[in-house]
Design a protein around this motif. Sequence first.
Motif, PDB file in Angstrom:
ATOM      1  N   SER A  31     -10.043  40.980  39.207  1.00  0.00           N
ATOM      2  CA  SER A  31     -10.972  41.739  38.366  1.00  0.00           C
ATOM      3  C   SER A  31     -10.255  42.912  37.705  1.00  0.00           C
ATOM      4  N   LYS A  32      -9.340  43.553  38.444  1.00  0.00           N
ATOM      5  CA  LYS A  32      -8.572  44.658  37.861  1.00  0.00           C
ATOM      6  C   LYS A  32      -7.675  44.155  36.731  1.00  0.00           C
ATOM      7  N   ARG A  33      -7.063  42.971  36.927  1.00  0.00           N
ATOM      8  CA  ARG A  33      -6.209  42.413  35.870  1.00  0.00           C
ATOM      9  C   ARG A  33      -7.027  42.118  34.609  1.00  0.00           C
ATOM     10  N   THR A  34      -8.260  41.604  34.822  1.00  0.00           N
ATOM     11  CA  THR A  34      -9.135  41.322  33.682  1.00  0.00           C
ATOM     12  C   THR A  34      -9.471  42.606  32.928  1.00  0.00           C
ATOM     13  N   LEU A  35      -9.785  43.665  33.676  1.00  0.00           N
ATOM     14  CA  LEU A  35     -10.105  44.942  33.035  1.00  0.00           C
ATOM     15  C   LEU A  35      -8.895  45.508  32.288  1.00  0.00           C
ATOM     16  N   GLN A  36      -7.714  45.342  32.873  1.00  0.00           N
ATOM     17  CA  GLN A  36      -6.509  45.822  32.199  1.00  0.00           C
ATOM     18  C   GLN A  36      -6.279  45.080  30.879  1.00  0.00           C
ATOM     19  N   GLN A  37      -6.545  43.776  30.887  1.00  0.00           N
ATOM     20  CA  GLN A  37      -6.412  43.000  29.653  1.00  0.00           C
ATOM     21  C   GLN A  37      -7.427  43.463  28.613  1.00  0.00           C
ATOM     22  N   LYS A  38      -8.658  43.735  29.067  1.00  0.00           N
ATOM     23  CA  LYS A  38      -9.694  44.178  28.138  1.00  0.00           C
ATOM     24  C   LYS A  38      -9.410  45.601  27.640  1.00  0.00           C
ATOM     25  N   TRP A  39      -8.796  46.414  28.490  1.00  0.00           N
ATOM     26  CA  TRP A  39      -8.404  47.765  28.034  1.00  0.00           C
ATOM     27  C   TRP A  39      -7.447  47.644  26.846  1.00  0.00           C
ATOM     28  N   ASP A  40      -6.503  46.720  26.963  1.00  0.00           N
ATOM     29  CA  ASP A  40      -5.535  46.518  25.879  1.00  0.00           C
ATOM     30  C   ASP A  40      -6.237  46.026  24.615  1.00  0.00           C
ATOM     31  N   ASP A  41      -7.318  45.281  24.799  1.00  0.00           N
ATOM     32  CA  ASP A  41      -8.040  44.736  23.648  1.00  0.00           C
ATOM     33  C   ASP A  41      -8.930  45.769  22.976  1.00  0.00           C
TER      34      ASP A  41
END
Length: 255
Positions: free
Chosen positions: A240-250
């Motif tokens: 879930s943290k990795r997903t949020l990090q990807q969305k932060w970049d987006d």
Amino acid sequence: MRLCNCIPFKPSTSSDCGSICPGVNVSFVNDDWSWNLECLPPYSKLSGPDNRTVIFNEIWSFGTAGIQGDKRLTRDTIAYWEVFVSHRVFGTALMFGIGAKQGYLYANDFCHMIGDNAHSWGLCHKGLLWHGSISVRFCEPFEEFKPTKIAMLFDGPAGTLRFWKDDQDLGIGFANMFEHHDGPFYPMVSSTAAKTEMTLGRRLQNTQRLRRLSDAAAISVLLNLTSRSAICDLPLPADSKRTLQQKWDDFRTSD
């Protein structure tokens, strides 16, 4: 709002739904809603795993009993569910459909509870669609004293409710469902007969809606963070943290 038993429908070649909803181009995942104990009528009970079985008029019938599920049906909901009915198919009306929120579902007379008003839509075992106290012929009457399965597909974006009986597609019964009511609606069943037993079978929901909800939740979290590194401190699983990090970049500028 209109009642209909013949609406043009373009079949889909998609196999996302397998044999569950032929002709419906939607991907589904399992859902886990059940009957709402808070609106259980008198002389009735819930039983079985997760209270998925409702028994109406447990000893004798003194009127009409109904219940709603705890599944919210909104404009962006696409949901499929099945109801298995015991052999006690008889009486004035066994009904299947949806309706706006009701806290008390019992009447001292024998009526078509789902469809008796402008905020519910129902199919009666006599083959009639009911809405606003008006009925139209939709299908052949159910065979009495024979177990049967009714399935429904609520398509919020299209504003329709579709029915199956014993895996036979009966078509779209109701259209323009948000014309006079904004919802939300809830699955409903009712019966005037004694000892009617109805059990929820498969309950499915649209995966596209789940993705939209997941994205909305993620964005809400990110908007309350001041840096990308703060994601590491959240009490969430690593994926879930990795997903949020990807969305932060987006959606946000990185540190």
